[in-house]
Structures are given as C-alpha cells and as structure tokens.
Design a protein around this motif. Structure first.
Motif, PDB file in Angstrom:
ATOM      1  N   THR A  61     -24.996  41.415  12.378  1.00 18.75           N
ATOM      2  CA  THR A  61     -26.114  41.473  11.380  1.00 18.75           C
ATOM      3  C   THR A  61     -26.504  42.885  11.293  1.00 18.75           C
ATOM      4  O   THR A  61     -26.801  43.236  10.363  1.00 18.75           O
ATOM      5  CB  THR A  61     -27.099  40.360  11.765  1.00 18.75           C
ATOM      6  OG1 THR A  61     -26.649  39.046  11.633  1.00 18.75           O
ATOM      7  CG2 THR A  61     -28.482  40.322  10.720  1.00 18.75           C
ATOM      8  N   GLN A  62     -26.881  43.460  12.560  1.00 20.40           N
ATOM      9  CA  GLN A  62     -27.465  44.809  12.272  1.00 20.40           C
ATOM     10  C   GLN A  62     -26.402  45.674  11.813  1.00 20.40           C
ATOM     11  O   GLN A  62     -26.766  46.647  10.888  1.00 20.40           O
ATOM     12  CB  GLN A  62     -27.763  45.362  13.838  1.00 20.40           C
ATOM     13  CG  GLN A  62     -28.923  44.491  14.164  1.00 20.40           C
ATOM     14  CD  GLN A  62     -29.326  44.922  15.539  1.00 20.40           C
ATOM     15  OE1 GLN A  62     -28.626  45.519  16.238  1.00 20.40           O
ATOM     16  NE2 GLN A  62     -30.495  44.767  16.296  1.00 20.40           N
TER      17      GLN A  62
ATOM     18  N   GLU B 131     -35.446  43.031   6.094  1.00 17.74           N
ATOM     19  CA  GLU B 131     -35.832  42.033   6.959  1.00 17.74           C
ATOM     20  C   GLU B 131     -35.537  40.376   6.640  1.00 17.74           C
ATOM     21  O   GLU B 131     -35.106  39.799   7.317  1.00 17.74           O
ATOM     22  CB  GLU B 131     -37.084  42.158   7.549  1.00 17.74           C
ATOM     23  CG  GLU B 131     -37.811  43.230   8.381  1.00 17.74           C
ATOM     24  CD  GLU B 131     -39.198  43.119   8.456  1.00 17.74           C
ATOM     25  OE1 GLU B 131     -39.980  42.041   8.353  1.00 17.74           O
ATOM     26  OE2 GLU B 131     -39.761  44.067   8.990  1.00 17.74           O
TER      27      GLU B 131
ATOM     28  N   VAL C  19     -26.141  45.014   7.896  1.00 12.61           N
ATOM     29  CA  VAL C  19     -27.302  45.541   7.234  1.00 12.61           C
ATOM     30  C   VAL C  19     -27.274  47.205   7.036  1.00 12.61           C
ATOM     31  O   VAL C  19     -27.737  47.678   5.852  1.00 12.61           O
ATOM     32  CB  VAL C  19     -28.534  45.250   7.755  1.00 12.61           C
ATOM     33  CG1 VAL C  19     -29.541  45.872   7.279  1.00 12.61           C
ATOM     34  CG2 VAL C  19     -28.891  43.457   7.700  1.00 12.61           C
TER      35      VAL C  19
ATOM     36  N   GLU D  89     -31.749  40.443   6.956  1.00 15.80           N
ATOM     37  CA  GLU D  89     -31.406  40.123   8.419  1.00 15.80           C
ATOM     38  C   GLU D  89     -31.477  38.586   8.981  1.00 15.80           C
ATOM     39  O   GLU D  89     -31.009  38.183   9.565  1.00 15.80           O
ATOM     40  CB  GLU D  89     -32.308  40.834   9.323  1.00 15.80           C
ATOM     41  CG  GLU D  89     -31.682  42.480   9.162  1.00 15.80           C
ATOM     42  CD  GLU D  89     -32.403  43.346  10.415  1.00 15.80           C
ATOM     43  OE1 GLU D  89     -33.327  42.707  10.816  1.00 15.80           O
ATOM     44  OE2 GLU D  89     -32.155  44.439  10.410  1.00 15.80           O
TER      45      GLU D  89
END
Length: 386
Positions: free
Chosen positions: A139-140, A123, A143, A126
C-alpha cells in the motif's frame, strides 16, 4: 357233500365267471380311443380353447401391416458434461468479478479524481487499500507511486495511472502457467493442499474440468481419506466428465492412496494426475509432516510438477500465515484463490505473492462447475476498477 350240493356250487361258479367276462369287455370298449381321421397333417395345430382358461390376444390378421420387430436396445451410456473452454471462462468471470469488486475501484477513483489531493485524501486512499487486504508495504509503495505521477509529475487521467500502477503491483511478469505435464512419458502430478473449508476438493474437480476441456487425460487421487464426504464429492466430479478416481478405505493412509493414483496414471499413460489431500491446520506440526510424507511417497513414482495451495480470499492475514507454513512443508508453486465473489478482499493477491514469491495461478468465483479460470493480472485489475 352230496352230489346235489356239488352241482349247485359248480353252477354258481360258472355264473360268476360269466358275469366277470361281460363286465371286462364293457370297460375295455369304453377305454378304446376312436380311430383318427384320414385328414391329419404334419403341422401342429392350436388346441381348442378352454372356456375356463384366460383369453390371450391373438396375433394381428394377415391383412394388417406386418409388425416390425424392435431391435435390442443398448443400455444408455452416461451423458458426460462438456466443460467450458478457457476463453469463455475468462470473459464470464471477468464480468462477474467486475460486478463484485467494482466498489474498491470506484472508491479509489473517486478519491483520486478530486480537484485537490491533500493529505486527508491520501490517508483515505491508504485506508481503502488496506481494507482490501493489499498489505502495508504494498500500500505504501502504491501510494508513493501515485503521489509522484499525479501530484508531482502532473500526469493526466487518474484511472489510467491507477490501472498501470495496480497492474505493476500484481506483477504481470510472473509465470502463471500450470505445470500439468511430466517428462519422459511420466504424467504431470499436481498436488492440491490447503486447510478445510477453503474449497480444496471442489477446486480439484474444477481443475479436472479445465484439463478435460483441453482434451487432456486425467486421473484423480482421493487422498483425503479422513472425510468420506470428500471422497464421494471427488468421485461425483470425476463422473461428470468421465475421469477415473483412485480411492481407498475411509481412514486409509493418504500417502498410499496418492501413490496408487500416480501409479495408475503412469501405467495408463495419462497426461495428468490430480491428488486431493486432507485439510490441515497450519499449527498442527504432525499433520504438516504427514503432508510432506505424501509428497515424498508420490515422487517414488513420478516427480510432483505442481503444488497448488488453495486459499480463501476472505481470510486476510490468516491466509498469509497458512501460505507460509504450507510453503515450508511442501514447497508451494502456485496459489488458487477462491471465494473472491462478493468480496472486496482481492488485495490478498498482492500480499501472498510478495510473501511467498509464488504466483496466483487460478481464481475461483462462485459455486458453478466452471467458475474457475487462469489468473490474469490485467483482467483482475480491470475488474477491481469496475
């Protein structure tokens, strides 16, 4: 009258006549010049100096070295600046970008190097990426890729893995070449657009320096006729590197100035014409329509080979909105990202490329005349990582 009186009158008249003759001879004698001496020549001599007249310095005597007559000096030509080449720009700008952007990379590496990569750590990763304006979807995606490689597959060095994934996210396969050459003898025409304050006019001047460093001939078109300061600023950029600027009166039709600039470049056979346009707010439809008109009028002379949108890297989501509207109006082909120095907002590179499908072609760092360089995905990521 008696004879005696007549005799006296005659004597008096004779006396007056005698006196007049004597006086006339005396005056004539005084006015007669003296005879010239026999020693005269054909050379005119300098008259004797008047003691009341100001004294002039005489020529140096014959025994001194003869005075050398200086040649007529030509007026000094203006000294033109020699812009930096691309290679030195990349090295210097990479160092500068690393100094200002390293915070993002160090923060990510510190998180990924922890002994235990739990949910709180992911988290935080992110949040760090979102703060850098990389965007939610990229970003997702990043990650998930990092999770798979570091946590599931157990690959080694976090720095190497992070670098590879960031480079892939920036997309090194996009064509980032500037289309500055025309076809069939026509010049390449580069139209530069953007909102006020993004550094548009400065970017035009800096691109001109890059082209001059590559020995290309250039003409600048000052089509931002609403701001006299922009015209003067562009003229100064041109003077520094010996590039002519086509301008119009303040408030003149921007399309006509752009047309004349391309016409001049075509007639003179230059390699590239760079056209600066007035800054526009993306929510003013009339101004955007006028920008489309500028492009259509230019193409009556020669095709527009490149449309560069100048974006301020610190604008974040607002920059994306600008990019969408400008792309619809004039079909943007490349992005110039300015003001990356001192900012952690470099993630907008990823967002704007994803949004438009258009590559970032140039990146500006700082206020120096040569602080603009071609964008390189690997160098940019290395700078992010510090």
């Amino acid at each position: 009258m008696s004879s005696v009186a007549l005799l006296i009158l005659l004597v008096a008249l004779a006396g007056v006549a005698l006196v007049a003759v004597v006086v006339g001879r005396v005056v004539t004698g005084r006015r007669k010049p003296a005879p010239l001496p026999e020693t005269h020549s054909d050379v005119l001599t300098t008259p004797p100096a008047d003691p009341e007249a100001p004294t002039e310095l005489s020529a140096p005597p014959a025994t001194l070295e003869p005075e050398v007559e200086p040649g007529v000096e030509e007026p000094a030509a203006p000294v033109l600046e020699r812009p930096e080449g691309t290679a030195s720009r990349l090295v210097r700008l990479r160092q500068r970008l690393a100094g200002s952007q390293g915070t993002l990379g160090r923060g990510l590496l510190a998180l990924l190097s922890r002994d235990r990569l739990d949910e709180d750590t992911w988290e935080s990763i992110e949040d760090t990426l979102l703060t850098a304006d990389i965007g939610v979807a990229p970003t997702q995606e990043l990650v998930e890729r990092l999770r798979t490689r570091l946590r599931v597959e157990g690959e080694g060095d976090p720095r190497t893995v992070l670098r590879e994934e960031l480079v892939a996210l920036v997309d090194p396969d996009l064509d980032r070449r500037l289309q500055v050459s025309g076809e069939d003898g026509a010049p390449g025409v580069v139209l530069v657009v953007g909102v006020n304050g993004a550094g548009k006019t400065t970017t035009v001047g800096k691109i001109a320096r890059i082209l001059v460093a590559e020995d290309r001939s250039v003409v600048l078109g000052a089509a931002d006729t609403f701001r006299a300061a922009a015209v003067e600023q562009l003229a100064t950029w041109g003077e520094r590197v010996g590039v002519d600027v086509v301008r119009g009166e303040e408030g003149a039709d921007p399309a006509s100035v752009a047309f004349r600039a391309v016409q001049s470049g075509t007639e003179r056979g230059v390699d590239t014409v760079l056209v600066d346009t007035a800054g526009r707010l993306q929510n003013k439809q009339g101004l955007m329509d006028e920008l489309g008109k500028v492009k259509r009028v230019i193409e009556k002379q020669a095709p527009v080979t490149e449309v560069l949108l100048v974006l301020d890297a610190t604008t974040g989501q607002n920059g994306l909105i600008q990019a969408r509207v400008f792309s619809e109006a004039v079909a943007v082909t490349g992005i110039v990202l300015t003001k990356l120095d001192g900012s952690a907002k470099g993630g907008i590179v990823v967002q704007v490329q994803r949004e438009l499908g258009v590559p970032v072609k140039l990146v500006g760092l700082g206020e120096g005349p040569d602080d603009l360089a071609p964008f390189d995905a690997g160098a940019f990521v290395d700078a992010l990582l510090g």
